[in-house]
Design a protein around this motif. Structure first.
Motif, PDB file in Angstrom:
ATOM      1  N   ARG A   1       0.830  -1.211   0.000  1.00 26.89           N
ATOM      2  CA  ARG A   1       0.000   0.000   0.000  1.00 26.89           C
ATOM      3  C   ARG A   1       0.862   1.257   0.000  1.00 26.89           C
ATOM      4  O   ARG A   1       0.342   2.356   0.070  1.00 26.89           O
ATOM      5  N   TRP A   2       2.175   1.096  -0.069  1.00 31.21           N
ATOM      6  CA  TRP A   2       3.087   2.221  -0.062  1.00 31.21           C
ATOM      7  C   TRP A   2       3.312   2.763  -1.466  1.00 31.21           C
ATOM      8  O   TRP A   2       3.192   2.047  -2.456  1.00 31.21           O
ATOM      9  N   THR A   3       3.713   4.014  -1.527  1.00 28.59           N
ATOM     10  CA  THR A   3       4.227   4.595  -2.774  1.00 28.59           C
ATOM     11  C   THR A   3       5.714   4.239  -2.860  1.00 28.59           C
ATOM     12  O   THR A   3       6.307   3.749  -1.883  1.00 28.59           O
ATOM     13  N   ASN A   4       6.317   4.510  -4.003  1.00 21.79           N
ATOM     14  CA  ASN A   4       7.760   4.278  -4.134  1.00 21.79           C
ATOM     15  C   ASN A   4       8.537   5.037  -3.061  1.00 21.79           C
ATOM     16  O   ASN A   4       9.471   4.490  -2.461  1.00 21.79           O
ATOM     17  N   ARG A   5       8.153   6.277  -2.814  1.00 19.62           N
ATOM     18  CA  ARG A   5       8.857   7.088  -1.817  1.00 19.62           C
ATOM     19  C   ARG A   5       8.746   6.475  -0.425  1.00 19.62           C
ATOM     20  O   ARG A   5       9.722   6.405   0.317  1.00 19.62           O
ATOM     21  N   GLN A   6       7.569   6.021  -0.073  1.00 20.49           N
ATOM     22  CA  GLN A   6       7.364   5.410   1.236  1.00 20.49           C
ATOM     23  C   GLN A   6       8.125   4.088   1.353  1.00 20.49           C
ATOM     24  O   GLN A   6       8.699   3.787   2.408  1.00 20.49           O
ATOM     25  N   LEU A   7       8.138   3.317   0.278  1.00 25.85           N
ATOM     26  CA  LEU A   7       8.863   2.052   0.303  1.00 25.85           C
ATOM     27  C   LEU A   7      10.368   2.287   0.380  1.00 25.85           C
ATOM     28  O   LEU A   7      11.089   1.504   1.006  1.00 25.85           O
ATOM     29  N   LEU A   8      10.846   3.370  -0.217  1.00 25.41           N
ATOM     30  CA  LEU A   8      12.266   3.705  -0.063  1.00 25.41           C
ATOM     31  C   LEU A   8      12.605   3.892   1.413  1.00 25.41           C
ATOM     32  O   LEU A   8      13.634   3.410   1.890  1.00 25.41           O
ATOM     33  N   PHE A   9      11.721   4.573   2.145  1.00 24.34           N
ATOM     34  CA  PHE A   9      11.993   4.721   3.578  1.00 24.34           C
ATOM     35  C   PHE A   9      11.973   3.362   4.272  1.00 24.34           C
ATOM     36  O   PHE A   9      12.779   3.093   5.157  1.00 24.34           O
ATOM     37  N   HIS A  10      11.045   2.491   3.881  1.00 23.88           N
ATOM     38  CA  HIS A  10      10.978   1.169   4.509  1.00 23.88           C
ATOM     39  C   HIS A  10      12.286   0.395   4.284  1.00 23.88           C
ATOM     40  O   HIS A  10      12.705  -0.371   5.159  1.00 23.88           O
ATOM     41  N   LEU A  11      12.926   0.591   3.147  1.00 18.89           N
ATOM     42  CA  LEU A  11      14.223  -0.042   2.909  1.00 18.89           C
ATOM     43  C   LEU A  11      15.258   0.466   3.923  1.00 18.89           C
ATOM     44  O   LEU A  11      16.066  -0.311   4.443  1.00 18.89           O
ATOM     45  N   VAL A  12      15.223   1.753   4.203  1.00 17.09           N
ATOM     46  CA  VAL A  12      16.117   2.326   5.218  1.00 17.09           C
ATOM     47  C   VAL A  12      15.769   1.748   6.590  1.00 17.09           C
ATOM     48  O   VAL A  12      16.656   1.387   7.373  1.00 17.09           O
TER      49      VAL A  12
END
Length: 178
Positions: free
Chosen positions: A41-52
């Motif tokens: 349910r994340w956007t690319n930007r939100q998923l980038l943070f999840h990677l961090v």
């Protein structure tokens, strides 16, 4: 005694995460940051943070596991059961935290967080004795598909690239490096 090559493989995996994240951020098309991802349910930007966040979890696990490893095994088993019982709120907090932070932080800020976190992990890792890497604790399997019922510090550091690759594959950035 752990072999040098197995230690290097752990180090290489952690460095690969930071290097790959830098390549993603440096090459991304900002217009795609708000696009939906594959299977989340994340956007690319939100998923980038999840990677961090995954790398930050690996970092936070080092002292946490060290603490629980010095206690009787039943303490970490009880803690793991308690965390497992809280999987539903954990999943919501995990999603909402990444959604919020992904909107507040720029990709450049996320890259800085990834770099600092990776440097901190490697600073500890490079000084760690083999015995410190084998210390472990019970983990809540329901929190991550790559968690095992018991994980050492080394296992968690090997978990980080698995978690990263899993979620990296969900990004829908057309500029994603191969």
């Amino acid at each position: 005694m752990e072999s040098r090559s197995s230690r290097d493989a752990v180090r290489d995996g952690l460095l690969w995460i930071a290097d790959d994240f830098t390549r993603i951020v440096d090459g991304l098309d900002p217009a795609e940051l708000g696009s939906p991802t594959r299977g989340t349910r994340w956007t690319n930007r939100q998923l980038l943070f999840h990677l961090v966040l995954g790398q930050k979890i690996a970092r936070a696990s080092i002292p946490l596991i060290g603490t629980f490893a010095r206690m009787p095994p039943g303490v970490s088993r009880s803690w793991s059961r308690l965390l497992g019982a809280g999987s539903r709120p954990y999943n919501w907090i995990n999603w909402a935290g990444s959604a919020a932070a992904g909107q507040l932080l720029t990709p450049a800020m996320m890259r800085g967080m990834m770099d600092r976190t990776t440097r901190a992990i490697l600073s500890w890792y490079d000084r760690a004795e083999d015995e410190a890497l084998t210390r472990g604790m019970s983990m809540p399997r329901s929190w991550d598909p790559y968690f095992e019922p018991w994980m050492s510090r080394r296992d968690v550091l090997e978990w980080a690239p698995k978690h990263y690759r899993h979620h990296r594959a969900q990004l829908t950035l057309t500029t994603l490096p191969l």
